[in-house]
Design a protein around this motif. Structure first.
Motif, PDB file in Angstrom:
ATOM      1  N   MET A   1      -0.671   1.015  11.845  1.00  0.00           N
ATOM      2  CA  MET A   1      -1.416   0.504  10.698  1.00  0.00           C
ATOM      3  C   MET A   1      -0.494  -0.139   9.666  1.00  0.00           C
ATOM      4  SD  MET A   1      -4.168   3.611  10.205  1.00  0.00           S
ATOM      5  CE  MET A   1      -4.677   3.023   8.605  1.00  0.00           C
ATOM      6  N   VAL A   2       0.652   0.494   9.434  1.00  0.00           N
ATOM      7  CA  VAL A   2       1.570  -0.011   8.409  1.00  0.00           C
ATOM      8  C   VAL A   2       2.131  -1.388   8.774  1.00  0.00           C
ATOM      9  CG1 VAL A   2       3.746   0.404   7.209  1.00  0.00           C
ATOM     10  CG2 VAL A   2       2.141   2.287   7.558  1.00  0.00           C
ATOM     11  N   PRO A   3       2.694  -1.557   9.980  1.00  0.00           N
ATOM     12  CA  PRO A   3       3.195  -2.906  10.317  1.00  0.00           C
ATOM     13  C   PRO A   3       2.085  -3.950  10.399  1.00  0.00           C
ATOM     14  CG  PRO A   3       3.348  -1.434  12.214  1.00  0.00           C
ATOM     15  CD  PRO A   3       3.021  -0.577  11.038  1.00  0.00           C
ATOM     16  N   THR A   4       0.890  -3.540  10.800  1.00  0.00           N
ATOM     17  CA  THR A   4      -0.225  -4.493  10.853  1.00  0.00           C
ATOM     18  C   THR A   4      -0.576  -4.993   9.460  1.00  0.00           C
ATOM     19  OG1 THR A   4      -1.144  -3.412  12.819  1.00  0.00           O
ATOM     20  CG2 THR A   4      -2.614  -4.834  11.565  1.00  0.00           C
ATOM     21  N   LEU A   5      -0.692  -4.055   8.510  1.00  0.00           N
ATOM     22  CA  LEU A   5      -1.001  -4.429   7.133  1.00  0.00           C
ATOM     23  C   LEU A   5       0.116  -5.293   6.547  1.00  0.00           C
ATOM     24  CD1 LEU A   5      -2.916  -4.140   4.726  1.00  0.00           C
ATOM     25  CD2 LEU A   5      -1.674  -2.076   4.070  1.00  0.00           C
ATOM     26  N   LEU A   6       1.359  -4.939   6.865  1.00  0.00           N
ATOM     27  CA  LEU A   6       2.493  -5.727   6.384  1.00  0.00           C
ATOM     28  C   LEU A   6       2.447  -7.135   6.961  1.00  0.00           C
ATOM     29  CD1 LEU A   6       5.142  -5.763   4.773  1.00  0.00           C
ATOM     30  CD2 LEU A   6       6.320  -4.969   6.841  1.00  0.00           C
ATOM     31  N   GLY A   7       2.111  -7.238   8.236  1.00  0.00           N
ATOM     32  CA  GLY A   7       2.009  -8.556   8.859  1.00  0.00           C
ATOM     33  C   GLY A   7       0.919  -9.405   8.231  1.00  0.00           C
ATOM     34  N   MET A   9      -0.164  -9.270   5.140  1.00  0.00           N
ATOM     35  CA  MET A   9       0.274  -9.713   3.824  1.00  0.00           C
ATOM     36  C   MET A   9       1.348 -10.794   3.930  1.00  0.00           C
ATOM     37  SD  MET A   9      -1.738  -7.962   2.006  1.00  0.00           S
ATOM     38  CE  MET A   9      -1.122  -8.474   0.408  1.00  0.00           C
ATOM     39  N   ILE A  10       2.285 -10.635   4.882  1.00  0.00           N
ATOM     40  CA  ILE A  10       3.361 -11.624   5.031  1.00  0.00           C
ATOM     41  C   ILE A  10       2.797 -12.990   5.418  1.00  0.00           C
ATOM     42  CG2 ILE A  10       5.330 -12.291   6.460  1.00  0.00           C
ATOM     43  CD1 ILE A  10       6.147  -9.373   6.567  1.00  0.00           C
ATOM     44  N   ILE A  11       1.915 -12.998   6.420  1.00  0.00           N
ATOM     45  CA  ILE A  11       1.365 -14.271   6.909  1.00  0.00           C
ATOM     46  C   ILE A  11       0.583 -14.986   5.809  1.00  0.00           C
ATOM     47  CG2 ILE A  11      -0.308 -15.283   8.499  1.00  0.00           C
ATOM     48  CD1 ILE A  11       0.526 -13.156  10.545  1.00  0.00           C
ATOM     49  N   LEU A  88       4.648  -6.034  -3.001  1.00  0.00           N
ATOM     50  CA  LEU A  88       4.489  -4.903  -2.097  1.00  0.00           C
ATOM     51  C   LEU A  88       4.738  -3.573  -2.810  1.00  0.00           C
ATOM     52  CD1 LEU A  88       6.086  -5.999   1.302  1.00  0.00           C
ATOM     53  CD2 LEU A  88       3.672  -5.902   0.680  1.00  0.00           C
ATOM     54  N   VAL A  89       5.775  -3.524  -3.631  1.00  0.00           N
ATOM     55  CA  VAL A  89       6.082  -2.292  -4.367  1.00  0.00           C
ATOM     56  C   VAL A  89       4.916  -1.922  -5.275  1.00  0.00           C
ATOM     57  CG1 VAL A  89       7.579  -1.267  -6.119  1.00  0.00           C
ATOM     58  CG2 VAL A  89       8.580  -2.601  -4.258  1.00  0.00           C
ATOM     59  N   ASN A  90       4.362  -2.896  -5.975  1.00  0.00           N
ATOM     60  CA  ASN A  90       3.233  -2.627  -6.869  1.00  0.00           C
ATOM     61  C   ASN A  90       1.980  -2.240  -6.093  1.00  0.00           C
ATOM     62  OD1 ASN A  90       4.725  -3.193  -9.184  1.00  0.00           O
ATOM     63  ND2 ASN A  90       4.230  -5.379  -9.107  1.00  0.00           N
ATOM     64  N   TYR A  91       1.776  -2.885  -4.927  1.00  0.00           N
ATOM     65  CA  TYR A  91       0.572  -2.595  -4.141  1.00  0.00           C
ATOM     66  C   TYR A  91       0.605  -1.192  -3.558  1.00  0.00           C
ATOM     67  CZ  TYR A  91      -1.387  -7.290  -4.347  1.00  0.00           C
ATOM     68  OH  TYR A  91      -1.970  -8.447  -4.773  1.00  0.00           O
ATOM     69  N   LEU A  92       1.796  -0.665  -3.279  1.00  0.00           N
ATOM     70  CA  LEU A  92       1.899   0.709  -2.803  1.00  0.00           C
ATOM     71  C   LEU A  92       1.399   1.692  -3.852  1.00  0.00           C
ATOM     72  CD1 LEU A  92       5.383   0.676  -1.003  1.00  0.00           C
ATOM     73  CD2 LEU A  92       3.118   0.787   0.054  1.00  0.00           C
ATOM     74  N   THR A 314      -7.893  -8.325  -3.117  1.00  0.00           N
ATOM     75  CA  THR A 314      -9.045  -8.161  -2.228  1.00  0.00           C
ATOM     76  C   THR A 314      -8.606  -8.166  -0.763  1.00  0.00           C
ATOM     77  OG1 THR A 314      -9.427 -10.563  -2.367  1.00  0.00           O
ATOM     78  CG2 THR A 314     -10.696  -9.156  -3.841  1.00  0.00           C
ATOM     79  N   LEU A 315      -7.628  -9.008  -0.431  1.00  0.00           N
ATOM     80  CA  LEU A 315      -7.116  -9.045   0.939  1.00  0.00           C
ATOM     81  C   LEU A 315      -6.496  -7.702   1.322  1.00  0.00           C
ATOM     82  CD1 LEU A 315      -6.410 -10.715   3.497  1.00  0.00           C
ATOM     83  CD2 LEU A 315      -4.253 -11.298   2.371  1.00  0.00           C
ATOM     84  N   TYR A 316      -5.746  -7.120   0.400  1.00  0.00           N
ATOM     85  CA  TYR A 316      -5.101  -5.825   0.646  1.00  0.00           C
ATOM     86  C   TYR A 316      -6.151  -4.729   0.855  1.00  0.00           C
ATOM     87  CZ  TYR A 316      -1.753  -1.981  -0.110  1.00  0.00           C
ATOM     88  OH  TYR A 316      -0.981  -0.868   0.025  1.00  0.00           O
ATOM     89  N   ILE A 317      -7.171  -4.718   0.007  1.00  0.00           N
ATOM     90  CA  ILE A 317      -8.237  -3.718   0.133  1.00  0.00           C
ATOM     91  C   ILE A 317      -9.002  -3.911   1.440  1.00  0.00           C
ATOM     92  CG2 ILE A 317     -10.422  -2.927  -0.843  1.00  0.00           C
ATOM     93  CD1 ILE A 317      -8.010  -1.961  -2.377  1.00  0.00           C
ATOM     94  N   PHE A 318      -9.340  -5.160   1.771  1.00  0.00           N
ATOM     95  CA  PHE A 318     -10.030  -5.435   3.031  1.00  0.00           C
ATOM     96  C   PHE A 318      -9.176  -5.005   4.224  1.00  0.00           C
ATOM     97  CE2 PHE A 318     -12.876  -8.811   1.049  1.00  0.00           C
ATOM     98  CZ  PHE A 318     -14.024  -8.084   1.269  1.00  0.00           C
ATOM     99  N   GLY A 319      -7.869  -5.281   4.145  1.00  0.00           N
ATOM    100  CA  GLY A 319      -6.974  -4.900   5.238  1.00  0.00           C
ATOM    101  C   GLY A 319      -6.914  -3.404   5.430  1.00  0.00           C
ATOM    102  N   ILE A 320      -6.770  -2.660   4.334  1.00  0.00           N
ATOM    103  CA  ILE A 320      -6.722  -1.201   4.422  1.00  0.00           C
ATOM    104  C   ILE A 320      -8.034  -0.648   4.970  1.00  0.00           C
ATOM    105  CG2 ILE A 320      -6.690   0.906   3.024  1.00  0.00           C
ATOM    106  CD1 ILE A 320      -4.573  -0.314   1.305  1.00  0.00           C
TER     107      ILE A 320
END
Length: 347
Positions: A1-7, A9-11, A88-92, A314-320
């Motif tokens: 889940m972690v690398p997927t979410l990171l991917g 956000m990066i893309i 990323l630091v803030n989103y954590l 919103t992208l981060y919330i949808f991804g999680i």
């Protein structure tokens, strides 16, 4: 889940760097269109102080200091990789910052809009299951019959209709278009909703949500019905069903005692996935057509306005949510059928 979410956000962060018309360009455009605002910012200074060589299209005539202040305000004075790491630091910590143009914390904005999207997704999923499971079971029992053929035709037509087209059709026919005015045109509540009784609020809520829920349900209803039918057909044709019948068990006992539990495994376990599919797939179109102020519309408007904190929040919330629902779907398999054990698989 972690690398997927990171991917994810990066893309998306990388793509945004190449999209023209960022927030600074948005502000420059507003200033240039206003005319007098440009004069105020220029302050009558000599043209040599203006950003003649600015990298921002349309910035000619604006002071260079003003452009730099905008970059600092929006964080564009830092390199892209630093901005991404800081994000990323803030989103954590679930700190999404503040909207560029609304002067409100992004998290507060998301929490404000989320109930609308969750309501739409939850009701649509529940109704789809309540209709699709009994219909799919009956189609499996009467496979090849006239009932199965007729209902399959309706299901295929329903699946083929685009969601936005069906939503517009419902508005035209039932919400004050050329035919009936049975339902409201937009929104989730009427004026004076706060002053209504509990019964009045419930009726008003159902009255407003009916058409959006129907529009969001139509495609998932068709998919789920065929999934239910095929799942039951696969179980009915298995050897253990023939063996159970040969031992003298009645058809109902075989069906509800053995077939039903095994066939429902994939359907029940897929509930979280069905919810998130409706939540993601229908929210944007349905919310825009019916003027519902939810997450889908929020993300869409943020993309148009280049409001990056809201867009990435919103992208981060949808991804999680999507990743958590995938995990819940896997756990549901074990809950529905304890015989399934992921840990016992050989690597």
């Amino acid at each position: 889940m972690v690398p997927t979410l990171l991917g994810i956000m990066i893309i998306n962060f990388a793509l945004i760097q190449f999209v023209p018309g960022g927030p600074i360009e948005q502000i420059i455009s507003q200033i240039e269109d206003g005319g007098s605002a440009t004069d105020r910012f220029a302050g009558g200074a000599d043209s040599s102080n203006f950003a003649e060589n600015s990298k921002y299209e349309g910035a000619r005539g604006l002071p260079e200091d003003f452009i730099k202040d905008l970059e600092k305000q929006f964080g564009f004075d830092k390199p892209a990789h630093e901005r991404f790491l800081l994000m990323l630091v803030n989103y954590l910590k679930f700190d999404f910052g503040e909207s560029y143009f609304r002067s409100i914390a992004v998290l507060d904005l998301i929490l404000e809009k989320m109930p609308v999207s969750i309501t739409l997704g939850l009701w649509s999923t529940l109704i789809a299951y309540l209709i699709s499971i009994p219909l799919g079971v009956k189609k499996a029992i009467k496979d090849g019959s006239r009932f199965d053929t007729i209902t399959s035709a309706f299901i295929i037509v329903a699946y083929a209709i685009p969601g936005f087209l069906f939503a517009i059709l419902l508005l035209v026919v039932f919400a004050g278009g050329s035919y009936f005015q049975w339902f409201p045109l937009r929104g989730l509540t009427s004026e004076g909703f706060e002053n209504m009784t509990l019964l009045g609020k419930s009726f008003d809520y159902v009255w407003h949500i009916t058409l959006p829920v129907i529009a969001a349900t139509i495609a998932s209803f068709a998919t789920l019905t065929l999934l239910t039918k095929n799942s039951f057909l696969d179980e009915i044709k298995k050897q253990y069903v023939i063996t159970a019948k040969s031992k003298g068990l009645s058809g109902n006992k075989v069906f509800f005692g053995h077939v039903f539990r095994n066939a429902m495994l994939i359907i029940i376990a897929g509930f979280p996935g069905a919810f998130i599919a409706i939540f993601f797939g229908s929210s944007l179109i349905i919310e825009i057509v019916f003027s519902l102020d939810g997450l889908g519309r929020l993300g869409f408007e943020a993309a148009l306005n280049r409001d990056y904190p809201v867009l990435f929040g919103t992208l981060y919330i949808f991804g999680i949510m999507g990743l958590l629902v995938g995990l819940i779907s896997d756990l549901m398999y074990v809950f529905v059928d304890p015989r399934i054990d992921f840990e016992s698989r050989e690597v």
